[in-house]
Design an enzyme around this catalytic site. Structure first.
Site, PDB file in Angstrom:
ATOM      1  N   CYS A  11       1.031  -1.212  -0.056  1.00 25.26           N
ATOM      2  CA  CYS A  11       0.157   0.000   0.041  1.00 25.26           C
ATOM      3  C   CYS A  11       0.999   1.375   0.026  1.00 25.26           C
ATOM      4  O   CYS A  11       0.340   2.407   0.180  1.00 25.26           O
ATOM      5  CB  CYS A  11      -0.946   0.033   1.165  1.00 25.26           C
ATOM      6  SG  CYS A  11      -0.242  -0.256   2.785  1.00 25.26           S
ATOM      7  N   GLU A  59      -1.667   1.507  -4.644  1.00 26.68           N
ATOM      8  CA  GLU A  59      -1.366   0.087  -4.154  1.00 26.68           C
ATOM      9  C   GLU A  59      -1.041  -0.875  -5.415  1.00 26.68           C
ATOM     10  O   GLU A  59      -1.276  -0.729  -6.371  1.00 26.68           O
ATOM     11  CB  GLU A  59      -3.019  -0.537  -3.842  1.00 26.68           C
ATOM     12  CG  GLU A  59      -2.871  -1.702  -2.928  1.00 26.68           C
ATOM     13  CD  GLU A  59      -3.263  -1.661  -1.462  1.00 26.68           C
ATOM     14  OE1 GLU A  59      -3.311  -2.720  -1.077  1.00 26.68           O
ATOM     15  OE2 GLU A  59      -3.641  -0.658  -1.215  1.00 26.68           O
TER      16      GLU A  59
END
Length: 366
Positions: free
Chosen positions: A324, A358
């Protein structure tokens, strides 16, 4: 972008910028063009949190501008699911003229599913009593009369009142199979359900034909472990948060999966156990040496992998890394690329119209 307006006409441009940025960041490690997975352009967030502002007789949801810190009134939120938008107006209508529910209310948190279930948490700066419970039950019943499948929770300092339950069950179609995932209020869940499906299907695709077992660190509610179980002989997964471990155990049973073992320990502790540095009582009955883990899956927090875990994952022929935060991924790759090479690279547009990216990489031993 404002909370009540998404620049949907700019979606492709903002995604293209992310692709260029990710490719540039990954250039020292790979010349692969990222596989790109698009988000819905609106109603993609399955959870949202708002502060509540009291203004005379009125009250409404607000968020704070990240730059100026000024408050912004939010009556609708197109980034969030349609169910959250319905609930936002219904909650304000139900609370505004109710002194018991309104007094000292400072925040409302929403968690929803694609299967149209919701948990709504009301946070207070006061003690909650039986009168609060009675009024909250009346509000819940009124919401359900509007065909809103909702559970209400009251929270205050050292207090949590569940009227029914503190979880909802998501159902996701993943590569031709419906997966059931219990999601617990105040625990981590993937915010963009449509993107989560694509991430799970990509992870399944890159691990097709796998040999041996899978080890997963930071497994949460079993989101990836359970979906990937069909590609491996066995799955061994670690997680530290008790509610997530309980949800993962429920999900194993709900999905009739018999080859996944969840253990509650931190990644750092597991590294010590695998290396024989320490013995752990909670590993009694689990023969770590019987696992033939050829693949390790990591989905770490924004800080990435610590140096001990970096060393540990390098011992595995294949590393599947969901990140992330590409900046900490690249920092980890400075070490991991000494022993492994990037075979697959994906960009998942989990948070459209923001700087956040991401991504996923599959690494194989050189």
């Amino acid at each position: 972008m404002t909370p009540e307006h998404l620049p949907t006409e700019q979606y492709e441009a903002q995604l293209a910028e992310k692709v260029v940025r990710l490719q540039s960041m990954m250039a020292p490690f790979s010349n692969l063009v990222p596989e790109v997975f698009r988000s819905p352009v609106s109603h993609y967030r399955m959870r949202a949190e708002f502060r509540i502002w009291h203004d005379g007789d009125d009250l409404y949801h607000i968020i704070f501008d990240q730059q100026t810190k000024s408050r912004i009134r939010v009556d609708s939120f197109p980034a969030a699911s349609e169910l959250i938008n319905q609930l936002m107006s219904a909650m304000i209508a139900g609370v505004r003229n109710n002194p018991v529910l309104r007094h000292k209310l400072f925040q409302i948190d929403y968690l929803t599913t694609l299967s149209n279930q919701a948990v709504v948490s009301l946070l207070y700066h006061k003690k909650l009593n039986d009168e609060w419970r009675q009024q909250a039950e009346a509000l819940r019943d009124a919401l359900r009369a509007q065909n809103l499948n909702v559970h209400l929770i009251g929270r205050a300092t050292k207090t949590k009142i569940e009227l029914d339950q503190d979880y909802i069950d998501e159902r996701l179609p993943v590569a031709g199979k419906e997966m059931i995932y219990r999601q617990v209020e105040n625990s981590f869940t993937q915010p963009n359900a449509a993107m989560n499906i694509q991430m799970l299907e990509w992870a399944l695709d890159v691990t097709k034909g796998s040999k041996g077992d899978l080890l997963e660190l930071y497994c949460g509610n079993g989101n990836f472990s359970l979906a990937l179980a069909r590609n491996f002989d066995r799955v061994l997964a670690t997680e530290i948060a008790k509610p997530s471990v309980a949800a993962a155990q429920y999900n194993i049973a709900a999905n009739h999966i018999d080859n996944v073992q969840i253990i509650r320990m931190a990644a750092e502790e597991f590294t010590q156990a695998m290396n024989g540095v320490r013995e752990f009582h909670r590993l009694q009955g689990i023969d770590l040496k019987s696992y033939q883990c050829e693949t390790i899956f990591v989905d770490p927090p924004r800080s990435g992998l610590d140096s001990e875990t970096e060393k540990m994952v390098q011992a595995y022929p294949r590393i599947l890394y969901i990140s992330c935060n590409p900046e900490t991924l690249c920092k980890n790759l400075e070490t991991l690329s000494q022993t492994h090479k990037v075979e697959r690279l994906a960009l998942f547009d989990q948070f459209p119209y923001t700087h956040h990216m991401e991504c996923g990489v599959l690494l194989t031993a050189k």
